[in-house]
Design a protein around this motif. Structure first.
Motif, PDB file in Angstrom:
ATOM      1  N   ALA A 129      18.303  31.698  38.426  1.00  0.00           N
ATOM      2  CA  ALA A 129      18.207  31.052  39.539  1.00  0.00           C
ATOM      3  C   ALA A 129      16.826  31.399  40.048  1.00  0.00           C
ATOM      4  CB  ALA A 129      19.419  31.499  40.333  1.00  0.00           C
ATOM      5  N   GLY A 130      16.038  30.405  40.620  1.00  0.00           N
ATOM      6  CA  GLY A 130      14.753  30.600  41.027  1.00  0.00           C
ATOM      7  C   GLY A 130      13.563  30.267  40.124  1.00  0.00           C
ATOM      8  N   ALA A 131      13.952  30.159  38.733  1.00  0.00           N
ATOM      9  CA  ALA A 131      12.891  29.792  37.756  1.00  0.00           C
ATOM     10  C   ALA A 131      12.368  28.454  38.270  1.00  0.00           C
ATOM     11  CB  ALA A 131      13.507  29.835  36.496  1.00  0.00           C
ATOM     12  N   VAL A 132      11.163  28.262  38.145  1.00  0.00           N
ATOM     13  CA  VAL A 132      10.415  26.953  38.194  1.00  0.00           C
ATOM     14  C   VAL A 132      10.471  26.278  36.746  1.00  0.00           C
ATOM     15  CG1 VAL A 132       8.396  25.788  39.263  1.00  0.00           C
ATOM     16  CG2 VAL A 132       9.122  27.708  40.256  1.00  0.00           C
ATOM     17  N   LEU A 133      11.126  25.017  36.863  1.00  0.00           N
ATOM     18  CA  LEU A 133      11.424  24.375  35.646  1.00  0.00           C
ATOM     19  C   LEU A 133      10.575  23.232  35.683  1.00  0.00           C
ATOM     20  CD1 LEU A 133      15.179  24.042  35.805  1.00  0.00           C
ATOM     21  CD2 LEU A 133      13.795  26.037  34.874  1.00  0.00           C
ATOM     22  N   PHE A 134       9.321  23.282  34.716  1.00  0.00           N
ATOM     23  CA  PHE A 134       8.496  22.247  34.474  1.00  0.00           C
ATOM     24  C   PHE A 134       8.435  21.476  32.991  1.00  0.00           C
ATOM     25  CE2 PHE A 134       3.964  21.360  33.500  1.00  0.00           C
ATOM     26  CZ  PHE A 134       3.635  20.507  34.559  1.00  0.00           C
ATOM     27  N   THR A 135       8.587  20.119  33.004  1.00  0.00           N
ATOM     28  CA  THR A 135       8.494  19.470  31.679  1.00  0.00           C
ATOM     29  C   THR A 135       7.102  19.427  31.492  1.00  0.00           C
ATOM     30  OG1 THR A 135       8.051  17.263  33.013  1.00  0.00           O
ATOM     31  CG2 THR A 135      10.371  17.960  32.634  1.00  0.00           C
ATOM     32  N   SER A 136       6.966  19.760  30.070  1.00  0.00           N
ATOM     33  CA  SER A 136       5.692  20.122  29.396  1.00  0.00           C
ATOM     34  C   SER A 136       5.371  18.860  28.362  1.00  0.00           C
ATOM     35  CB  SER A 136       5.633  21.172  28.622  1.00  0.00           C
ATOM     36  OG  SER A 136       6.856  21.595  27.705  1.00  0.00           O
ATOM     37  N   ARG A 137       6.518  17.973  28.418  1.00  0.00           N
ATOM     38  CA  ARG A 137       6.119  16.738  27.368  1.00  0.00           C
ATOM     39  C   ARG A 137       7.373  15.708  27.926  1.00  0.00           C
ATOM     40  NH1 ARG A 137       8.090  18.606  21.332  1.00  0.00           N
ATOM     41  NH2 ARG A 137      10.453  18.609  21.686  1.00  0.00           N
ATOM     42  N   LEU A 177       1.207  19.135  43.365  1.00  0.00           N
ATOM     43  CA  LEU A 177      -0.002  18.641  43.485  1.00  0.00           C
ATOM     44  C   LEU A 177      -0.893  18.343  42.258  1.00  0.00           C
ATOM     45  CD1 LEU A 177      -2.345  18.357  45.786  1.00  0.00           C
ATOM     46  CD2 LEU A 177      -2.841  20.854  45.476  1.00  0.00           C
ATOM     47  N   LYS A 178      -0.658  19.321  41.229  1.00  0.00           N
ATOM     48  CA  LYS A 178      -1.665  19.108  40.156  1.00  0.00           C
ATOM     49  C   LYS A 178      -1.035  18.394  38.971  1.00  0.00           C
ATOM     50  CE  LYS A 178      -4.736  21.723  42.160  1.00  0.00           C
ATOM     51  NZ  LYS A 178      -6.120  21.155  42.373  1.00  0.00           N
ATOM     52  N   THR A 179      -0.113  17.544  39.583  1.00  0.00           N
ATOM     53  CA  THR A 179       0.530  16.914  38.317  1.00  0.00           C
ATOM     54  C   THR A 179      -0.542  16.342  37.341  1.00  0.00           C
ATOM     55  OG1 THR A 179       2.383  16.646  39.341  1.00  0.00           O
ATOM     56  CG2 THR A 179       2.189  15.304  37.471  1.00  0.00           C
ATOM     57  N   LYS A 180      -1.203  15.404  37.871  1.00  0.00           N
ATOM     58  CA  LYS A 180      -2.250  14.539  37.356  1.00  0.00           C
ATOM     59  C   LYS A 180      -3.251  15.481  36.358  1.00  0.00           C
ATOM     60  CE  LYS A 180      -2.224  10.104  40.048  1.00  0.00           C
ATOM     61  NZ  LYS A 180      -2.830   9.111  40.817  1.00  0.00           N
ATOM     62  N   TYR A 181      -3.666  16.554  36.875  1.00  0.00           N
ATOM     63  CA  TYR A 181      -4.593  17.460  36.484  1.00  0.00           C
ATOM     64  C   TYR A 181      -3.792  18.082  35.260  1.00  0.00           C
ATOM     65  CZ  TYR A 181      -7.179  21.835  35.622  1.00  0.00           C
ATOM     66  OH  TYR A 181      -7.649  22.620  34.995  1.00  0.00           O
ATOM     67  N   LEU A 182      -2.680  18.488  35.232  1.00  0.00           N
ATOM     68  CA  LEU A 182      -1.964  19.125  34.247  1.00  0.00           C
ATOM     69  C   LEU A 182      -1.746  18.176  33.353  1.00  0.00           C
ATOM     70  CD1 LEU A 182       0.407  21.194  36.274  1.00  0.00           C
ATOM     71  CD2 LEU A 182      -1.546  22.156  35.087  1.00  0.00           C
ATOM     72  N   GLN A 183      -1.418  16.808  33.433  1.00  0.00           N
ATOM     73  CA  GLN A 183      -1.134  15.987  32.548  1.00  0.00           C
ATOM     74  C   GLN A 183      -2.656  15.650  31.447  1.00  0.00           C
ATOM     75  OE1 GLN A 183       0.012  12.463  35.007  1.00  0.00           O
ATOM     76  NE2 GLN A 183       2.378  13.013  34.778  1.00  0.00           N
ATOM     77  N   SER A 184      -3.725  15.884  32.344  1.00  0.00           N
ATOM     78  CA  SER A 184      -4.968  15.568  31.550  1.00  0.00           C
ATOM     79  C   SER A 184      -5.230  16.625  30.641  1.00  0.00           C
ATOM     80  CB  SER A 184      -5.974  15.512  32.735  1.00  0.00           C
ATOM     81  OG  SER A 184      -6.472  16.800  33.163  1.00  0.00           O
ATOM     82  N   LEU A 185      -4.539  17.790  30.574  1.00  0.00           N
ATOM     83  CA  LEU A 185      -4.560  18.889  29.896  1.00  0.00           C
ATOM     84  C   LEU A 185      -3.773  18.861  28.546  1.00  0.00           C
ATOM     85  CD1 LEU A 185      -4.650  21.921  32.394  1.00  0.00           C
ATOM     86  CD2 LEU A 185      -6.840  20.675  31.329  1.00  0.00           C
ATOM     87  N   GLY A 186      -3.038  17.668  28.636  1.00  0.00           N
ATOM     88  CA  GLY A 186      -1.814  17.626  27.495  1.00  0.00           C
ATOM     89  C   GLY A 186      -2.684  17.297  26.203  1.00  0.00           C
ATOM     90  N   ARG A 187      -2.088  17.702  25.140  1.00  0.00           N
ATOM     91  CA  ARG A 187      -2.721  17.655  23.728  1.00  0.00           C
ATOM     92  C   ARG A 187      -1.509  16.813  22.858  1.00  0.00           C
ATOM     93  NH1 ARG A 187      -6.026  18.410  26.622  1.00  0.00           N
ATOM     94  NH2 ARG A 187      -7.776  20.212  26.521  1.00  0.00           N
ATOM     95  N   GLY A 188      -2.279  16.291  21.886  1.00  0.00           N
ATOM     96  CA  GLY A 188      -1.166  15.342  21.103  1.00  0.00           C
ATOM     97  C   GLY A 188      -1.399  14.175  20.554  1.00  0.00           C
TER      98      GLY A 188
END
Length: 427
Positions: free
Chosen positions: A76-84, A124-135
């Protein structure tokens, strides 16, 4: 390599890998029934697609303790972030749960990083983090890249203050959304109560009599016989009309001017604001008024301010109002009440039955509503005094909802502003 964007100069920064533990999840084999339908919560990115809260306490699917051996349990308390698929959905685990491999999850070092602060940072950084995606097939952001992202680190007390400030705005947004839902329910209730006798009726041409349904005033449906010359009201519809003997039924073509749109050459369109706003269909429609995306100096069909706009080509039946004098393309029709008919009454009549107008459409390749379909549409009309009384009630309810929608936009702007300033040391 360090990944950063617009970090505050006032606060020290750390890499996410220095202040969090980042781990992914996993999916047990779906072919093994021993792994599924247990009591361990197991989250997928899809479940966050329409999740509007911050903490999540349940999941659609559960796995067993055996299945957990092929996944990962987060506290509980973990921050869950979708990476794909996609990158950027974020939530906080309200209780311990597992996730599939579409996540990179953060366990914060609570001595230096508040999980709510990280949650809002990732938002806040969603778009920036999306720009770091690879594949090539689908983009994914790796744990190694996330670990190198810089995060500003004010003192914990300031982090908590920022989280509390943003939480208050989110709470106000939720309250406003609840009020919008209630306002819409009130409007719909009034719409059906006041226009109970105003269900659509249609005198079909021969080509329609074999396939159309009559959607009655009470919402009931009945098939038309092959030789029908008009839709026959059901007993429920007759009962609805019985209490409103001063209402009469008239064809739309007799009480309104109908202008079917026409599209001039596309070379005459522009996005510079030259000419009249030019609308082509549902894509430009809003809650009440359309938003101009294109303009045309020489439109061939004109809608005046206040005209009812109907989408007459796939998709058909959607309704808006012209806010100003505008050109209309062939995907739209404009309806303008004649003298002695309240324009707003007609508008509310069309809004009430918005989901029914597709039944007037014809076509094998794509559906369209033709001019004669609209001409023959029968509209139940009360006396003009009653029309205006009904309009006054419905307009008040609609105006209240419109005010709440404007407040929704302001709250969104406030949230985005405070969010950005908070991580630049300005709030």
């Amino acid at each position: 390599m360090s990944y950063q964007k617009n970090m505050s100069n006032n606060w020290p920064t750390k890499k996410l890998g220095e202040v969090t533990k980042i781990e992914g999840g996993g999916t047990p084999s779906t072919k093994n029934p021993l792994f599924w339908n247990g009591d361990v919560l197991w989250l997928t990115p899809k479940e966050l697609s329409d999740f509007s809260g911050r903490e999540i306490f349940d999941t659609e699917r559960k796995i067993t303790s055996e299945g957990l051996k092929h996944s990962k349990l987060f506290p509980a308390g973990a921050v869950l972030f979708t990476s794909r698929a996609p990158i950027g959905y974020v939530a906080i685990a309200g209780i311990q749960m597992a996730t599939n491999q579409g996540f990179k999850n953060f366990i914060c070092n609570e001595k230096v990083l508040n999980n709510g602060f990280l949650y809002y940072f990732l938002k806040l950084k969603t778009k920036y983090l999306q720009s770091l995606g690879r594949g090539a097939t689908f983009t994914e952001i790796s744990r190694s890249i996330l670990a190198k992202v810089d995060i500003p680190l004010p003192p914990l007390e300031i982090q908590k203050q920022i989280v509390e400030r943003l939480d208050k705005i989110v709470a106000a947004q939720k309250l406003n959304d609840d009020l919008i839902q209630k306002a819409d329910e009130l409007f719909q209730s009034l719409l059906h109560k006041e226009l109970n006798s105003a269900g659509p009726a249609y005198t079909p041409t021969k080509q329609h009599t074999n396939k159309l349904e009559y959607v009655g005033m009470s919402g009931s449906r009945s098939k038309t016989p092959a030789d029908a010359s008009a839709f026959v009201k059901t007993s429920e519809d007759k009962k609805a009309m019985a209490g409103k003997k001063d209402w009469e039924v008239k064809k739309l073509g007799d009480i309104a001017e109908i202008i079917m749109g026409q599209s001039p050459p596309s070379s005459t369109y522009n996005e510079r604001g030259e000419g009249l706003p030019f609308f082509q269909g549902k894509a430009e429609f809003g809650e009440i008024y359309p938003t101009p995306l294109k303009y045309c100096p020489k439109p061939t069909r004109i809608a005046e301010a206040g005209d009812i706009l109907m989408s007459v080509r796939a998709p058909v039946g959607n309704i808006n109002l012209a806010k100003e004098r505008s050109g209309i393309g062939r995907g739209l029709g404009a309806i303008r009440a004649r003298e002695g008919i309240d324009q707003s009454f007609l508008y509310f009549f069309f809004i009430k039955n918005e989901n029914s107008w597709s039944r007037l459409s014809v076509g094998s390749t794509f559906l369209a509503i033709r001019r004669n379909n609209l001409d023959n549409l029968k509209v139940p009309l009360p006396p003009i005094k009653t029309q205006k009384q009904i309009v006054a009630k419905l307009s008040a309810a609609q105006d209240y909802k419109t005010q709440l929608l404007a407040q929704k936009s302001k709250l969104k702007e406030l949230f985005n502003s405070v969010l950005a300033k908070s991580f630049n040391g300005q709030a």
